[in-house]
Motif scaffolding. Sequence first.
Motif, PDB file in Angstrom:
ATOM      1  N   TYR A   1       2.697  -4.818   3.318  1.00 14.33           N
ATOM      2  CA  TYR A   1       3.555  -3.691   3.673  1.00 14.33           C
ATOM      3  C   TYR A   1       2.850  -2.408   3.268  1.00 14.33           C
ATOM      4  O   TYR A   1       2.437  -2.253   2.113  1.00 14.33           O
ATOM      5  CB  TYR A   1       4.877  -3.842   2.928  1.00 14.33           C
ATOM      6  N   ALA A   2       2.697  -1.489   4.217  1.00  9.66           N
ATOM      7  CA  ALA A   2       2.089  -0.190   3.954  1.00  9.66           C
ATOM      8  C   ALA A   2       3.124   0.907   4.192  1.00  9.66           C
ATOM      9  O   ALA A   2       3.824   0.891   5.211  1.00  9.66           O
ATOM     10  CB  ALA A   2       0.877   0.034   4.851  1.00  9.66           C
ATOM     11  N   ILE A   3       3.216   1.848   3.259  1.00  5.59           N
ATOM     12  CA  ILE A   3       4.152   2.968   3.363  1.00  5.59           C
ATOM     13  C   ILE A   3       3.337   4.244   3.467  1.00  5.59           C
ATOM     14  O   ILE A   3       2.624   4.623   2.539  1.00  5.59           O
ATOM     15  CB  ILE A   3       5.095   3.014   2.148  1.00  5.59           C
ATOM     16  N   ASP A   4       3.442   4.912   4.619  1.00  2.00           N
ATOM     17  CA  ASP A   4       2.562   6.035   4.947  1.00  2.00           C
ATOM     18  C   ASP A   4       3.376   7.300   5.192  1.00  2.00           C
ATOM     19  O   ASP A   4       4.042   7.439   6.219  1.00  2.00           O
ATOM     20  CB  ASP A   4       1.752   5.682   6.200  1.00  2.00           C
TER      21      ASP A   4
ATOM     22  N   CYS B   1      -5.079  -1.668   7.443  1.00  6.09           N
ATOM     23  CA  CYS B   1      -5.019  -2.247   6.099  1.00  6.09           C
ATOM     24  C   CYS B   1      -3.956  -3.332   5.970  1.00  6.09           C
ATOM     25  O   CYS B   1      -3.811  -3.929   4.896  1.00  6.09           O
ATOM     26  CB  CYS B   1      -4.701  -1.149   5.083  1.00  6.09           C
ATOM     27  N   THR B   2      -3.213  -3.589   7.029  1.00  9.30           N
ATOM     28  CA  THR B   2      -2.040  -4.458   6.947  1.00  9.30           C
ATOM     29  C   THR B   2      -2.312  -5.805   7.613  1.00  9.30           C
ATOM     30  O   THR B   2      -2.895  -5.866   8.699  1.00  9.30           O
ATOM     31  CB  THR B   2      -0.828  -3.768   7.604  1.00  9.30           C
TER      32      THR B   2
ATOM     33  N   LEU C   1       0.862  -1.173   0.000  1.00  4.16           N
ATOM     34  CA  LEU C   1       0.000   0.000   0.000  1.00  4.16           C
ATOM     35  C   LEU C   1       0.902   1.227   0.000  1.00  4.16           C
ATOM     36  O   LEU C   1       1.717   1.400   0.916  1.00  4.16           O
ATOM     37  CB  LEU C   1      -0.908   0.011   1.232  1.00  4.16           C
ATOM     38  N   VAL C   2       0.786   2.047  -1.032  1.00  7.46           N
ATOM     39  CA  VAL C   2       1.623   3.240  -1.174  1.00  7.46           C
ATOM     40  C   VAL C   2       0.719   4.465  -1.188  1.00  7.46           C
ATOM     41  O   VAL C   2      -0.054   4.674  -2.131  1.00  7.46           O
ATOM     42  CB  VAL C   2       2.462   3.185  -2.468  1.00  7.46           C
ATOM     43  N   HIS C   3       0.801   5.271  -0.145  1.00  7.19           N
ATOM     44  CA  HIS C   3       0.019   6.504  -0.099  1.00  7.19           C
ATOM     45  C   HIS C   3       0.670   7.576  -0.985  1.00  7.19           C
ATOM     46  O   HIS C   3       1.884   7.616  -1.144  1.00  7.19           O
ATOM     47  CB  HIS C   3      -0.076   7.018   1.338  1.00  7.19           C
ATOM     48  N   GLY C   4      -0.165   8.437  -1.534  1.00  7.76           N
ATOM     49  CA  GLY C   4       0.350   9.507  -2.396  1.00  7.76           C
ATOM     50  C   GLY C   4       1.068   8.952  -3.611  1.00  7.76           C
ATOM     51  O   GLY C   4       2.157   9.407  -3.972  1.00  7.76           O
TER      52      GLY C   4
ATOM     53  N   MET D   1       4.123  -5.188   7.850  1.00  7.10           N
ATOM     54  CA  MET D   1       4.932  -4.035   8.248  1.00  7.10           C
ATOM     55  C   MET D   1       4.251  -2.746   7.811  1.00  7.10           C
ATOM     56  O   MET D   1       3.702  -2.666   6.701  1.00  7.10           O
ATOM     57  CB  MET D   1       6.317  -4.124   7.595  1.00  7.10           C
ATOM     58  N   VAL D   2       4.294  -1.736   8.667  1.00  4.91           N
ATOM     59  CA  VAL D   2       3.882  -0.379   8.325  1.00  4.91           C
ATOM     60  C   VAL D   2       5.074   0.537   8.532  1.00  4.91           C
ATOM     61  O   VAL D   2       5.683   0.533   9.610  1.00  4.91           O
ATOM     62  CB  VAL D   2       2.689   0.094   9.177  1.00  4.91           C
ATOM     63  N   ALA D   3       5.434   1.301   7.508  1.00  6.11           N
ATOM     64  CA  ALA D   3       6.504   2.287   7.612  1.00  6.11           C
ATOM     65  C   ALA D   3       5.884   3.677   7.618  1.00  6.11           C
ATOM     66  O   ALA D   3       5.198   4.065   6.671  1.00  6.11           O
ATOM     67  CB  ALA D   3       7.485   2.150   6.456  1.00  6.11           C
ATOM     68  N   SER D   4       6.105   4.424   8.701  1.00  2.00           N
ATOM     69  CA  SER D   4       5.626   5.796   8.830  1.00  2.00           C
ATOM     70  C   SER D   4       6.794   6.719   8.505  1.00  2.00           C
ATOM     71  O   SER D   4       7.791   6.746   9.233  1.00  2.00           O
ATOM     72  CB  SER D   4       5.127   6.047  10.258  1.00  2.00           C
ATOM     73  N   ILE D   5       6.674   7.473   7.393  1.00  2.00           N
ATOM     74  CA  ILE D   5       7.828   8.224   6.904  1.00  2.00           C
ATOM     75  C   ILE D   5       7.579   9.725   6.777  1.00  2.00           C
ATOM     76  O   ILE D   5       8.422  10.446   6.236  1.00  2.00           O
ATOM     77  CB  ILE D   5       8.298   7.675   5.547  1.00  2.00           C
TER      78      ILE D   5
END
Length: 323
Positions: A211-214, A227-228, A144-147, A233-237
Motif C-alpha cells: 500500500y502506497a500513500i501519495d 513501488c507497489t 510506503l508513506v510519502h512526506g 493499492m495506491v492512494a492519491s490524496i
Amino acid sequence: MNMVVRMTGVGGVENLQTDHIPDEEPAAGTVRIRHVAIGVNFIDIYHRTGLYPLPLPVVPGVEGAGVVEAIGDDVTGFSIGDRVAYAGAPVGAYAEARTIPAARLIRLPEEVAFRDAAASMLKGLTAHMLLTRTWPVKAGDTLLVHGAAGGLGSMLVRWAKHLGATVIGTAGSREKAEIALGYGADHIVVGREADLTREVASLTDGLGVDYAIDGIGGDMLTKSLACTRRFGMVASIGQAAGPIAPLAVEEIGPLRSLSLARPSVMAYAAETTIYPQAAAALLEVMQKGIMAEIGGEYPLKDAPHAQADLEAGRTTGSLILVP
C-alpha cells in the motif's frame, strides 16, 4: 470584536488579510466556539490557489479546537464551557471565534490538549480513512508513506506501526528522515532525486509495498505505482508538488493489477454516521500518544506566513494558529 483572517482573492498569501468583525450570534442548531488553536492544512492552500474554489471573500480553515461560549436554539448535548474540536466543512476556522453546526463538534476529553486536537483532527481523520477504509491495514502489511516527517506523515507512521505494519517513508532531507525515524518508520528513502523504485524494491525483496500513500502529486504518483506490488493499492490524496498528469488505465492494469484510490477526507468527514465514529477512534489513539507532531505555532494574524512555510516545505509536523 472577533479577529478573522479573510481570503479576498485567489493566488498568493497576500490574499489573506486580517479583519475585525462583531461576534456572530449562533442560529438554531449552531454554537459559537472560542478557538484556543486552529489547524493549518494543505487544503487551505488548495482553497487559496483556486484548486478547490470557494466563494469570495471567505474565512478559510477546516479544523480547530476551543470552548463553547454561546448556544443556538434546538442544540442539545452541549453546554457553555464544553471543550470541543472539529474538522471538515464548513470552512471558517481562521478566526478567534466562529459559529458552526453543533453536529460538527466532537467533545474533547480532558486528556487531549487543545493544541494537539487542532493539529491532529483533520490529519487524524485522514489517517483513519486511509488505514481503515481505503485499505484496512493489518499486521504484516508494508506501507510506503510519502512526506513521513510531515503532519499527516507523523500520524500515518505512528498509527500504521500501532497496527503492526512495516513503514517505508520518504523525506526530503536527512534531517527530516531522522524525524520520521523518530516517529517509528522502519526505513526512510531520502531526497527527491533518490531512485525510489530501486530502493523500495531492495527493501521488499523485489515485491514492492502492499500500500502506497501519495500526497506529493506531480510525477510522484507514477513512482508510487511502480513501488507497489501486484494487487496492491495506491492512494492519491494530494498534490503538494503540483498537478498530477493524466493517467491511462493501462498504467494500473491488467499486468500490474493495481487498485488506485483518490479518497477525500472532506467527503469522509461529511458522512454523518462515519464522522463521529472516526473521531472517537482518533481520540482513543490520541490518548495512547498517536497524534500529529506540532512543528510550528503562529499567531492567527500570521496565517499568511504559516501557509507560505507549509507550501514551501520549510516545516515538519503540523502547524497551528493561536488566536
